[in-house]
Motif scaffolding. Structure first.
Motif, PDB file in Angstrom:
ATOM      1  N   ALA A  94       0.832  -1.200   0.000  1.00 12.81           N
ATOM      2  CA  ALA A  94       0.000   0.000   0.000  1.00 12.81           C
ATOM      3  C   ALA A  94       0.871   1.256   0.000  1.00 12.81           C
ATOM      4  CB  ALA A  94      -0.898  -0.009   1.237  1.00 12.81           C
ATOM      5  N   LYS A  95       0.249   2.359  -0.367  1.00 15.46           N
ATOM      6  CA  LYS A  95       0.890   3.671  -0.336  1.00 15.46           C
ATOM      7  C   LYS A  95       1.595   3.875   1.013  1.00 15.46           C
ATOM      8  CE  LYS A  95      -0.322   8.435  -1.536  1.00 15.46           C
ATOM      9  NZ  LYS A  95       0.006   9.345  -0.496  1.00 15.46           N
ATOM     10  N   ASP A  96       2.764   4.506   0.972  1.00 12.89           N
ATOM     11  CA  ASP A  96       3.571   4.835   2.158  1.00 12.89           C
ATOM     12  C   ASP A  96       4.287   3.633   2.792  1.00 12.89           C
ATOM     13  OD1 ASP A  96       2.946   7.504   1.899  1.00 12.89           O
ATOM     14  OD2 ASP A  96       1.153   7.323   3.149  1.00 12.89           O
ATOM     15  N   THR A  97       4.103   2.436   2.241  1.00 12.35           N
ATOM     16  CA  THR A  97       4.835   1.271   2.759  1.00 12.35           C
ATOM     17  C   THR A  97       6.326   1.461   2.491  1.00 12.35           C
ATOM     18  OG1 THR A  97       2.964  -0.114   2.184  1.00 12.35           O
ATOM     19  CG2 THR A  97       5.050  -1.258   2.654  1.00 12.35           C
ATOM     20  N   LYS A  98       7.131   1.126   3.501  1.00 12.81           N
ATOM     21  CA  LYS A  98       8.588   1.221   3.316  1.00 12.81           C
ATOM     22  C   LYS A  98       9.159  -0.167   3.060  1.00 12.81           C
ATOM     23  CE  LYS A  98       9.281   5.463   5.718  1.00 12.81           C
ATOM     24  NZ  LYS A  98       9.330   6.087   7.023  1.00 12.81           N
ATOM     25  N   LEU A  99      10.088  -0.242   2.128  1.00 16.07           N
ATOM     26  CA  LEU A  99      10.704  -1.531   1.788  1.00 16.07           C
ATOM     27  C   LEU A  99      12.213  -1.388   1.802  1.00 16.07           C
ATOM     28  CD1 LEU A  99       8.796  -2.620  -1.452  1.00 16.07           C
ATOM     29  CD2 LEU A  99       8.414  -3.466   0.860  1.00 16.07           C
ATOM     30  N   LYS A 100      12.880  -2.515   2.140  1.00 12.49           N
ATOM     31  CA  LYS A 100      14.337  -2.558   2.003  1.00 12.49           C
ATOM     32  C   LYS A 100      14.659  -3.590   0.931  1.00 12.49           C
ATOM     33  CE  LYS A 100      16.915  -1.411   6.096  1.00 12.49           C
ATOM     34  NZ  LYS A 100      17.410  -0.147   5.632  1.00 12.49           N
ATOM     35  N   VAL A 101      15.263  -3.175  -0.128  1.00  8.97           N
ATOM     36  CA  VAL A 101      15.632  -4.092  -1.206  1.00  8.97           C
ATOM     37  C   VAL A 101      17.143  -4.221  -1.229  1.00  8.97           C
ATOM     38  CG1 VAL A 101      15.755  -4.328  -3.720  1.00  8.97           C
ATOM     39  CG2 VAL A 101      13.600  -3.662  -2.644  1.00  8.97           C
ATOM     40  N   LYS A 102      17.601  -5.480  -1.163  1.00  2.04           N
ATOM     41  CA  LYS A 102      19.056  -5.705  -1.236  1.00  2.04           C
ATOM     42  C   LYS A 102      19.369  -6.506  -2.494  1.00  2.04           C
ATOM     43  CE  LYS A 102      22.391  -8.451   1.186  1.00  2.04           C
ATOM     44  NZ  LYS A 102      22.677  -9.184   2.391  1.00  2.04           N
ATOM     45  N   VAL A 103      20.349  -6.057  -3.245  1.00  2.00           N
ATOM     46  CA  VAL A 103      20.747  -6.787  -4.449  1.00  2.00           C
ATOM     47  C   VAL A 103      22.212  -7.190  -4.303  1.00  2.00           C
ATOM     48  CG1 VAL A 103      20.921  -6.735  -6.969  1.00  2.00           C
ATOM     49  CG2 VAL A 103      19.153  -5.367  -5.818  1.00  2.00           C
ATOM     50  N   ASP A 104      22.474  -8.521  -4.388  1.00  2.00           N
ATOM     51  CA  ASP A 104      23.864  -9.011  -4.415  1.00  2.00           C
ATOM     52  C   ASP A 104      24.310  -9.046  -5.862  1.00  2.00           C
ATOM     53  OD1 ASP A 104      23.955  -9.427  -1.731  1.00  2.00           O
ATOM     54  OD2 ASP A 104      23.533 -11.592  -1.821  1.00  2.00           O
ATOM     55  N   TYR A 105      25.431  -8.461  -6.148  1.00  2.00           N
ATOM     56  CA  TYR A 105      25.846  -8.383  -7.557  1.00  2.00           C
ATOM     57  C   TYR A 105      27.331  -8.088  -7.642  1.00  2.00           C
ATOM     58  CZ  TYR A 105      26.458  -3.345  -7.128  1.00  2.00           C
ATOM     59  OH  TYR A 105      26.911  -2.118  -6.757  1.00  2.00           O
ATOM     60  N   SER A 106      27.824  -8.156  -8.872  1.00  2.00           N
ATOM     61  CA  SER A 106      29.142  -7.559  -9.112  1.00  2.00           C
ATOM     62  C   SER A 106      29.138  -6.888 -10.477  1.00  2.00           C
ATOM     63  CB  SER A 106      30.244  -8.611  -9.003  1.00  2.00           C
ATOM     64  OG  SER A 106      30.153  -9.484 -10.076  1.00  2.00           O
ATOM     65  N   THR A 107      30.067  -5.969 -10.655  1.00  2.00           N
ATOM     66  CA  THR A 107      30.200  -5.318 -11.958  1.00  2.00           C
ATOM     67  C   THR A 107      30.901  -6.298 -12.900  1.00  2.00           C
ATOM     68  OG1 THR A 107      32.331  -4.364 -11.347  1.00  2.00           O
ATOM     69  CG2 THR A 107      30.376  -3.013 -10.930  1.00  2.00           C
ATOM     70  N   THR A 108      30.873  -5.989 -14.188  1.00  2.00           N
ATOM     71  CA  THR A 108      31.542  -6.846 -15.173  1.00  2.00           C
ATOM     72  C   THR A 108      32.569  -6.031 -15.949  1.00  2.00           C
ATOM     73  OG1 THR A 108      29.951  -6.314 -16.899  1.00  2.00           O
ATOM     74  CG2 THR A 108      29.414  -8.184 -15.471  1.00  2.00           C
ATOM     75  N   ASP A 109      33.270  -6.705 -16.855  1.00  2.00           N
ATOM     76  CA  ASP A 109      34.297  -5.980 -17.632  1.00  2.00           C
ATOM     77  C   ASP A 109      33.670  -4.998 -18.628  1.00  2.00           C
ATOM     78  OD1 ASP A 109      33.260  -7.838 -19.318  1.00  2.00           O
ATOM     79  OD2 ASP A 109      35.171  -8.777 -19.856  1.00  2.00           O
ATOM     80  N   LYS A 110      32.337  -4.995 -18.742  1.00  2.00           N
ATOM     81  CA  LYS A 110      31.692  -4.038 -19.650  1.00  2.00           C
ATOM     82  C   LYS A 110      31.216  -2.778 -18.926  1.00  2.00           C
ATOM     83  CE  LYS A 110      30.115  -6.936 -23.452  1.00  2.00           C
ATOM     84  NZ  LYS A 110      30.029  -8.332 -22.968  1.00  2.00           N
ATOM     85  N   CYS A 111      31.478  -2.674 -17.634  1.00  2.00           N
ATOM     86  CA  CYS A 111      31.047  -1.518 -16.842  1.00  2.00           C
ATOM     87  C   CYS A 111      31.495  -0.218 -17.516  1.00  2.00           C
ATOM     88  CB  CYS A 111      31.665  -1.625 -15.445  1.00  2.00           C
ATOM     89  SG  CYS A 111      31.365  -0.198 -14.416  1.00  2.00           S
ATOM     90  N   THR A 112      30.532   0.669 -17.837  1.00  2.00           N
ATOM     91  CA  THR A 112      30.890   1.906 -18.538  1.00  2.00           C
ATOM     92  C   THR A 112      31.231   3.048 -17.585  1.00  2.00           C
ATOM     93  OG1 THR A 112      28.530   2.421 -18.655  1.00  2.00           O
ATOM     94  CG2 THR A 112      29.553   1.419 -20.616  1.00  2.00           C
ATOM     95  N   ALA A 113      30.890   2.893 -16.308  1.00  2.00           N
ATOM     96  CA  ALA A 113      31.130   3.999 -15.374  1.00  2.00           C
ATOM     97  C   ALA A 113      32.581   4.066 -14.896  1.00  2.00           C
ATOM     98  CB  ALA A 113      30.211   3.866 -14.157  1.00  2.00           C
ATOM     99  N   VAL A 114      33.212   2.909 -14.814  1.00  2.00           N
ATOM    100  CA  VAL A 114      34.514   2.863 -14.135  1.00  2.00           C
ATOM    101  C   VAL A 114      35.644   2.583 -15.119  1.00  2.00           C
ATOM    102  CG1 VAL A 114      35.867   1.710 -12.332  1.00  2.00           C
ATOM    103  CG2 VAL A 114      33.399   2.009 -12.041  1.00  2.00           C
ATOM    104  N   GLN A 115      36.723   3.309 -14.974  1.00  2.00           N
ATOM    105  CA  GLN A 115      37.946   2.962 -15.692  1.00  2.00           C
ATOM    106  C   GLN A 115      38.986   2.469 -14.693  1.00  2.00           C
ATOM    107  OE1 GLN A 115      40.137   5.992 -17.931  1.00  2.00           O
ATOM    108  NE2 GLN A 115      41.210   4.385 -19.080  1.00  2.00           N
TER     109      GLN A 115
END
Ligand code: BES
Ligand code: ZN
Length: 613
Positions: A94-115
């Motif tokens: 419902a409206k105003d419900t608070k959620l905590k979302v956790k994502v386990d991940y890693s970046t890959t060699d195609k990551c465009t943000a990081v050099q």
């Protein structure tokens, strides 16, 4: 509710992020960041059954909603926008419900943000280095998030690394993590958009340059950098006088390795700058005045999506030139505006005057990559619109208090061009009455905002500081029809500042390509090829390549492979590619040095020289 963002898949009209926490482990060896992101979200309406996040080339392992594992799917990749990650909620909320979302991940060699840089690519040659660049839509390639400037969040991070870590937040401490690793803690308490999350790690040292400012870089450069940026506090204090108190606590500068693709990036608490500003003459500190101005324009008052990007950059250029006016006078502001107008003309010429990319508020709804539309247009058309409004409503006395009101009204919000304009009219009516509103109504806003090509009004800047440069350029232009060059001498430019040399050269690039004997003579007398100031070096090389003057080619290759600032390398690659016997050289040079460039720059240069669509 945030307005629709054509550059994001996030379902931000259903649910928005309020806080983002990063738990990151940096591996230089694997060129990866691994860990998790925890998002605090709040539902904006009833019956929300999913959370859609932006991702790009991420390796997603698991998703948890309020600690329970959740189902998710990853959509097929959109070439420019990446892959939507849809997280299915076990039950609609419902409206105003608070959620905590956790994502386990890693970046890959195609990551465009990081050099990632190998030790040989750094000044010290001993340690690796990494740095990020998220604007406009690259944050999604290092963390799943609602990657839109329409959503503002606070953020925190715990980053474990073998080398010192800096982020666009306040450093709150660090702990020994064993095995030669340290965990660094950060907190950004002022709400900001995702594109301002930033990280750098390497052999970094700091030197204090002001009461709230430290300059960071590799130790080999720290003294030169501290000297170059000594005026930082003056710029911040002027911004505060003009607008509102500085919100972000610290204002540090990080001087990056030469492949940093921009002149500067306004990451909060820690502006990133290119080392090409460190010329030893303080001639490029306007970039610092620019990034400081973003502390209000862009970072506090933020564009709602990338179609209104001019609200960030046009307003920032306007504020930067106000700071210049306060510190160095109106003529300096005019001189800087003349340089901007020239950049605007070049952008319009490059895209073509009928191109939709020349519109102040372009349409990005077809999934255009905002990087492809990056140019001087939002900066200088935006600046000129504000400058024209300032003149129309009665000058700085009327406009400067309005600037402050704009910041106060919209601080911590994300806004559209329409909201900006409504407040402008409201403010003028309330404070200056119908007379000024009538003046405002004489402006053809629709043409300014939605029209193509150059602005509808010629600003007629005061050319006092440019006249000498123009006069000398005129003499050289006329010399193409004469055999007598005895009137030219080294003294012609001896008293010129770096900026005046720049304006002289810019004027020459507006003329027909120069005969080679004149370029040779100019170089002999003024020692142009030897000048190290990067702006002047760029303009000189541009002038020579425009004329296919081959003796410059090896110098161009040197310049475009020792630094990767797109403002310099992209036009030089494009020109070399078009110049006589230049196409092969341009492609060969790029292919050989591709790993030197930041992924964002590499991808755009590839398009510039026809190696990619
Ligand atoms: N925020 C920009 C850089 C940027 C814009 C990066 C869009 C990615 C997407 C930064 O503030 C900037 O404008 N830098 C200019 C400095 C200049 C106008 C003084 C640059 O890099 O040349
Ligand atoms: Zn900017």
């Amino acid at each position: 509710m945030p307005v629709k963002d054509p550059s994001s898949f996030a379902n931000t009209s259903d649910i928005v992020t309020t806080h983002l926490h990063l738990n990151w482990n940096i591996s230089f060896q694997e060129r990866k960041i691994a860990g998790n992101v925890v998002l605090d979200l709040v539902a904006l309406k009833d019956n929300v059954d999913k959370v859609v996040l932006d991702t790009s080339y991420l390796d997603i392992r698991a998703v948890y909603v309020n600690d329970a594992e959740a189902k998710f799917d990853i959509a097929e990749r959109h070439a420019a926008l990446g892959s939507a990650l849809t997280i299915h909620l076990a039950q609609p909320v419902a409206k105003d419900t608070k959620l905590k979302v956790k994502v386990d991940y890693s970046t890959t060699d195609k990551c465009t943000a990081v050099q990632y840089l190998e030790p040989e690519q750094t000044l010290g040659k001993k340690h690796p280095y990494l740095f990020s660049q998220c604007q406009a839509i690259h944050a999604r390639s290092f963390a799943p998030c609602q990657d839109t400037p329409g959503v503002k969040i606070t953020y925190s991070a715990d980053v474990t690394s073998p080398l010192r870590v800096l982020m666009s937040a306040l450093h709150t401490g660090h702990d020994d993590a064993g095995n030669g690793l340290t965990t660094y803690h950060f907190q950004q308490k002022t709400t900001m958009p995702s594109y301002l999350i930033a990280i750098a790690a390497g052999n970094l040292v700091g030197k204090e340059i002001g009461p709230r400012s430290t300059v960071w870089c590799e130790p080999e450069m720290v003294d030169a950098a501290a000297w170059e940026f000594e005026d930082t506090e003056k710029f911040i204090a002027t911004g505060e006088k003009l607008l509102t108190p500085y919100e972000w606590g610290r204002y540090d500068l990080l001087v990056l390795p030469p492949s940093f693709p921009y002149g500067g990036m306004e990451n909060p608490c820690l502006t990133f700058v290119t080392p090409t500003l460190v010329n030893g003459d303080r001639s490029a500190v306007d970039v610092v005045a620019h990034e400081i101005s973003h502390s209000w324009m862009g970072n506090l008052v933020t564009t709602a999506n990338w179609e209104h990007f001019w609200l960030n950059e046009g307003w920032t250029v306007f504020t930067e030139r106000k700071i210049l006016r306060y510190l160095h006078g109106e003529l300096e502001r005019q001189f800087s505006s003349i340089i901007g107008w020239k950049a605007l003309k070049e952008s319009v010429k490059l895209f073509g005057p009928d191109s939709p990319a020349t519109i102040l508020k372009p349409d990005l709804s077809s999934g255009i990559d905002p990087d492809d539309y990056f140019s001087s247009i939002p900066y200088e058309k935006g600046f000129n619109l504000l400058y024209h409004i300032e003149k129309t409503v009665g000058g700085p006395d009327v406009f400067e208090p309005y600037m402050k009101s704009h910041v106060e009204r919209f601080a911590s919000k994300s806004i559209t061009t329409e909201e900006w304009k409504a407040h402008l009219f409201e403010y003028m009516e309330k404070n200056h009455g119908q007379e000024v509103v009538d003046k405002l109504k004489t402006i053809d806003f629709d043409l300014w905002i939605n029209g193509k090509g150059m602005p509808p009004v010629d600003p007629q800047f005061d050319t006092t500081l440019a006249d000498q440069c123009y006069a000398l350029a005129k003499r050289w232009d006329e010399a193409r029809n004469s055999d007598d060059l005895s009137g030219f001498a080294p003294g012609d430019v001896e008293k010129f500042t770096a900026t005046q040399k720049l304006v002289f050269l810019e004027r020459l690039t507006d003329c027909e390509p120069f005969p080679h004997h004149l370029l040779a003579k100019m170089d002999e007398l003024y020692k142009m090829t030897a000048i190290r100031n990067s702006d002047v070096r760029f303009r000189w090389q541009q002038l020579c390549v425009l004329a296919s003057y081959k003796p410059i080619y090896p110098h161009v290759v040197a310049f475009i492979t020792e630094q990767g600032r797109m403002k310099f390398v992209r036009p030089l690659y494009r020109l070399l590619y078009k110049a006589q016997d230049g196409a092969e050289l341009a492609r060969e040079t790029f292919i050989k040095h591709k790993a030197f460039y930041h992924p964002i720059a590499a991808s755009l240069i590839e398009k510039d020289i026809g190696l990619k669509q």
